[in-house]
Design a protein around this motif. Structure first.
Motif, PDB file in Angstrom:
ATOM      1  N   ASP A 164     -73.966 -12.022 -53.507  1.00  0.00           N
ATOM      2  CA  ASP A 164     -75.329 -12.330 -53.939  1.00  0.00           C
ATOM      3  C   ASP A 164     -76.354 -11.923 -52.886  1.00  0.00           C
ATOM      4  OD1 ASP A 164     -74.267 -13.380 -56.240  1.00  0.00           O
ATOM      5  OD2 ASP A 164     -74.287 -15.465 -55.526  1.00  0.00           O
ATOM      6  N   VAL A 165     -75.939 -11.974 -51.615  1.00  0.00           N
ATOM      7  CA  VAL A 165     -76.848 -11.563 -50.540  1.00  0.00           C
ATOM      8  C   VAL A 165     -77.175 -10.079 -50.661  1.00  0.00           C
ATOM      9  CG1 VAL A 165     -77.101 -11.346 -48.035  1.00  0.00           C
ATOM     10  CG2 VAL A 165     -75.984 -13.357 -49.008  1.00  0.00           C
ATOM     11  N   ILE A 166     -76.151  -9.279 -50.979  1.00  0.00           N
ATOM     12  CA  ILE A 166     -76.353  -7.842 -51.131  1.00  0.00           C
ATOM     13  C   ILE A 166     -77.218  -7.553 -52.351  1.00  0.00           C
ATOM     14  CG2 ILE A 166     -75.184  -5.638 -51.477  1.00  0.00           C
ATOM     15  CD1 ILE A 166     -72.782  -6.790 -50.027  1.00  0.00           C
ATOM     16  N   GLU A 167     -76.951  -8.258 -53.428  1.00  0.00           N
ATOM     17  CA  GLU A 167     -77.744  -8.056 -54.639  1.00  0.00           C
ATOM     18  C   GLU A 167     -79.208  -8.432 -54.404  1.00  0.00           C
ATOM     19  OE1 GLU A 167     -76.717  -6.582 -57.335  1.00  0.00           O
ATOM     20  OE2 GLU A 167     -74.713  -6.361 -56.445  1.00  0.00           O
ATOM     21  N   ALA A 168     -79.434  -9.492 -53.652  1.00  0.00           N
ATOM     22  CA  ALA A 168     -80.805  -9.894 -53.343  1.00  0.00           C
ATOM     23  C   ALA A 168     -81.514  -8.810 -52.539  1.00  0.00           C
ATOM     24  CB  ALA A 168     -80.805 -11.208 -52.578  1.00  0.00           C
ATOM     25  N   GLY A 169     -80.755  -8.164 -51.625  1.00  0.00           N
ATOM     26  CA  GLY A 169     -81.335  -7.078 -50.848  1.00  0.00           C
ATOM     27  C   GLY A 169     -81.708  -5.893 -51.717  1.00  0.00           C
ATOM     28  N   LYS A 170     -80.842  -5.603 -52.701  1.00  0.00           N
ATOM     29  CA  LYS A 170     -81.134  -4.495 -53.614  1.00  0.00           C
ATOM     30  C   LYS A 170     -82.381  -4.780 -54.445  1.00  0.00           C
ATOM     31  CE  LYS A 170     -76.344  -2.852 -54.113  1.00  0.00           C
ATOM     32  NZ  LYS A 170     -75.222  -2.664 -55.077  1.00  0.00           N
ATOM     33  N   VAL A 171     -82.509  -6.026 -54.888  1.00  0.00           N
ATOM     34  CA  VAL A 171     -83.683  -6.408 -55.672  1.00  0.00           C
ATOM     35  C   VAL A 171     -84.963  -6.212 -54.852  1.00  0.00           C
ATOM     36  CG1 VAL A 171     -84.870  -8.340 -56.770  1.00  0.00           C
ATOM     37  CG2 VAL A 171     -82.408  -8.012 -57.123  1.00  0.00           C
ATOM     38  N   ASP A 172     -84.882  -6.472 -53.565  1.00  0.00           N
ATOM     39  CA  ASP A 172     -86.044  -6.318 -52.690  1.00  0.00           C
ATOM     40  C   ASP A 172     -86.277  -4.867 -52.274  1.00  0.00           C
ATOM     41  OD1 ASP A 172     -86.564  -8.998 -52.784  1.00  0.00           O
ATOM     42  OD2 ASP A 172     -85.442  -9.476 -50.963  1.00  0.00           O
ATOM     43  N   GLY A 173     -85.416  -3.971 -52.764  1.00  0.00           N
ATOM     44  CA  GLY A 173     -85.595  -2.555 -52.472  1.00  0.00           C
ATOM     45  C   GLY A 173     -84.943  -2.069 -51.194  1.00  0.00           C
ATOM     46  N   ALA A 174     -84.023  -2.838 -50.641  1.00  0.00           N
ATOM     47  CA  ALA A 174     -83.353  -2.437 -49.405  1.00  0.00           C
ATOM     48  C   ALA A 174     -82.297  -1.383 -49.689  1.00  0.00           C
ATOM     49  CB  ALA A 174     -82.707  -3.650 -48.738  1.00  0.00           C
ATOM     50  N   GLN A 178     -80.199  -0.541 -44.696  1.00  0.00           N
ATOM     51  CA  GLN A 178     -81.045  -1.703 -44.449  1.00  0.00           C
ATOM     52  C   GLN A 178     -80.304  -2.999 -44.772  1.00  0.00           C
ATOM     53  OE1 GLN A 178     -84.379  -0.572 -46.916  1.00  0.00           O
ATOM     54  NE2 GLN A 178     -85.626  -0.010 -45.136  1.00  0.00           N
ATOM     55  N   THR A 179     -79.558  -2.988 -45.863  1.00  0.00           N
ATOM     56  CA  THR A 179     -78.757  -4.162 -46.220  1.00  0.00           C
ATOM     57  C   THR A 179     -77.714  -4.452 -45.149  1.00  0.00           C
ATOM     58  OG1 THR A 179     -79.039  -3.711 -48.586  1.00  0.00           O
ATOM     59  CG2 THR A 179     -77.211  -5.147 -47.955  1.00  0.00           C
ATOM     60  N   LEU A 180     -77.096  -3.386 -44.660  1.00  0.00           N
ATOM     61  CA  LEU A 180     -76.038  -3.546 -43.672  1.00  0.00           C
ATOM     62  C   LEU A 180     -76.578  -4.049 -42.342  1.00  0.00           C
ATOM     63  CD1 LEU A 180     -73.145  -3.220 -42.694  1.00  0.00           C
ATOM     64  CD2 LEU A 180     -73.592  -0.782 -42.339  1.00  0.00           C
ATOM     65  N   TYR A 181     -77.619  -3.401 -41.833  1.00  0.00           N
ATOM     66  CA  TYR A 181     -78.083  -3.695 -40.476  1.00  0.00           C
ATOM     67  C   TYR A 181     -79.120  -4.818 -40.408  1.00  0.00           C
ATOM     68  CZ  TYR A 181     -75.560   0.197 -38.395  1.00  0.00           C
ATOM     69  OH  TYR A 181     -74.564   1.027 -37.929  1.00  0.00           O
ATOM     70  N   ARG A 182     -79.842  -5.064 -41.488  1.00  0.00           N
ATOM     71  CA  ARG A 182     -80.870  -6.100 -41.446  1.00  0.00           C
ATOM     72  C   ARG A 182     -80.433  -7.414 -42.084  1.00  0.00           C
ATOM     73  NH1 ARG A 182     -86.666  -3.063 -42.778  1.00  0.00           N
ATOM     74  NH2 ARG A 182     -86.568  -1.525 -41.069  1.00  0.00           N
ATOM     75  N   ILE A 183     -79.390  -7.364 -42.917  1.00  0.00           N
ATOM     76  CA  ILE A 183     -78.945  -8.578 -43.609  1.00  0.00           C
ATOM     77  C   ILE A 183     -77.542  -8.988 -43.177  1.00  0.00           C
ATOM     78  CG2 ILE A 183     -78.490  -9.629 -45.849  1.00  0.00           C
ATOM     79  CD1 ILE A 183     -80.561  -7.761 -47.058  1.00  0.00           C
ATOM     80  N   LEU A 184     -76.568  -8.099 -43.374  1.00  0.00           N
ATOM     81  CA  LEU A 184     -75.179  -8.461 -43.094  1.00  0.00           C
ATOM     82  C   LEU A 184     -74.888  -8.547 -41.596  1.00  0.00           C
ATOM     83  CD1 LEU A 184     -73.227  -6.395 -45.792  1.00  0.00           C
ATOM     84  CD2 LEU A 184     -73.984  -8.774 -45.865  1.00  0.00           C
ATOM     85  N   THR A 185     -75.423  -7.597 -40.834  1.00  0.00           N
ATOM     86  CA  THR A 185     -75.127  -7.594 -39.395  1.00  0.00           C
ATOM     87  C   THR A 185     -75.599  -8.872 -38.695  1.00  0.00           C
ATOM     88  OG1 THR A 185     -75.138  -5.174 -39.281  1.00  0.00           O
ATOM     89  CG2 THR A 185     -75.512  -6.377 -37.223  1.00  0.00           C
ATOM     90  N   PRO A 186     -76.823  -9.356 -38.931  1.00  0.00           N
ATOM     91  CA  PRO A 186     -77.204 -10.643 -38.305  1.00  0.00           C
ATOM     92  C   PRO A 186     -76.316 -11.802 -38.741  1.00  0.00           C
ATOM     93  CG  PRO A 186     -79.151  -9.467 -39.057  1.00  0.00           C
ATOM     94  CD  PRO A 186     -77.976  -8.725 -39.615  1.00  0.00           C
ATOM     95  N   MET A 187     -75.846 -11.776 -39.996  1.00  0.00           N
ATOM     96  CA  MET A 187     -74.975 -12.849 -40.477  1.00  0.00           C
ATOM     97  C   MET A 187     -73.599 -12.792 -39.823  1.00  0.00           C
ATOM     98  SD  MET A 187     -76.002 -12.827 -44.541  1.00  0.00           S
ATOM     99  CE  MET A 187     -75.061 -14.318 -44.900  1.00  0.00           C
TER     100      MET A 187
END
Length: 276
Positions: A164-174, A178-187
């Protein structure tokens, strides 16, 4: 046997094991402060008769350790940068990607864990020699740019993160990166920090590979420099042992400091590394 007695026995056993493990480090440190005459005594002393702080300055001047330190930093940073970034991308593909043969390719990556470096040394050396990379930073860095263990741990961490985190990133246009380095990597920071620490320690302590891949003093690293220190000073290990220990203490200080500061991340990452 009562619970209190059992706890006491375990505590005593833990203390004994700890003392056995730290004694070599203790002996290295106190030896670095001794004189060469004290080292030749028939009965070894467990505390220096006189603290020779000058051993550290003399050890640093006995060989070009400044150059060795620069080479070690370049090698370590290069391996760290490539290994972590390539592992992040590969782990993301194995954890969240969907392509034919994904699981079989991941098993192939895991199979690399059981292959020791010495087995692949000869063909890799021949390949690097044909590329004229011997005695260059390419030979020190590129062969260690990928780590199967790092890919494995990061893949396990990424799999534990909800899609769901990845899908949320896609919805925001990432984008994917960007999804990998700005969302998943910090997590996945605890795992990434742990692997960065382990990679740093492994690269900093590397001896066999730099020894074989370098020929000139300008390309030597710290570990090789210490091994050559006997010849650099006087050619007699017994006379130079206090200087060798002083140089060794200086080399391990960065590793000890980093490990102490980041040990909580190591524990967190290891607890999340079960195979899924």
């Amino acid at each position: 046997m009562s619970s209190k007695t059992w706890k006491t026995i375990r505590l005593i056993a833990a203390i004994l094991v700890t003392l056995i493990m730290i004694f070599p480090v203790y002996w290295m440190v106190i030896t670095s402060f001794k004189t060469s005459n004290e080292l030749r005594l028939a009965v070894p002393t467990f505390w220096p008769e006189t603290f020779m702080w000058s051993n550290y300055a003399e050890a640093f001047q006995a060989a070009p350790f400044g150059r060795y330190a620069v080479n070690t930093v370049i090698q370590t940073v290069g391996i760290l940068f490539l290994q972590i970034n390539l592992a992040i991308m590969a782990a993301y593909a194995f954890a969240k990607g969907s392509f034919p043969g994904r699981d079989k390719l991941f098993l192939l990556v895991l199979a690399a864990l059981i292959v020791p470096e010495q087995v692949t040394f000869v063909p890799v050396y021949v390949m690097l020699s044909n590329l004229r990379w011997i005695d260059t930073f390419y030979a020190l860095i590129v062969p260690h740019a990928v780590s199967a263990y790092t890919i494995f741990l990061l893949r396990q961490t990424f799999k534990s993160i909800s899609n769901d985190v990845i899908e949320a990133g896609k919805v925001d246009g990432a984008s994917r990166f960007q999804t990998l380095y700005r969302i998943l990597t910090p997590m996945a920071f605890p795992t990434i920090a742990t692997m960065a620490i382990l990679t740093f320690i492994s690269s900093w302590n590397s001896y066999f590979w730099p020894l074989i891949m370098t020929n000139s003093n300008d390309m030597r690293v710290l570990t090789v420099g210490i091994a050559m220190m006997r010849d650099s000073v006087a050619g007699d290990e017994a006379l130079n042992f206090h200087l060798i220990m002083a140089a060794s203490v200086m080399i391990i200080l960065p590793i000890v400091l980093i490990f102490v500061l980041a040990q909580k991340h190591i524990i967190t990452a290891m607890s999340n590394s079960t195979f899924k």
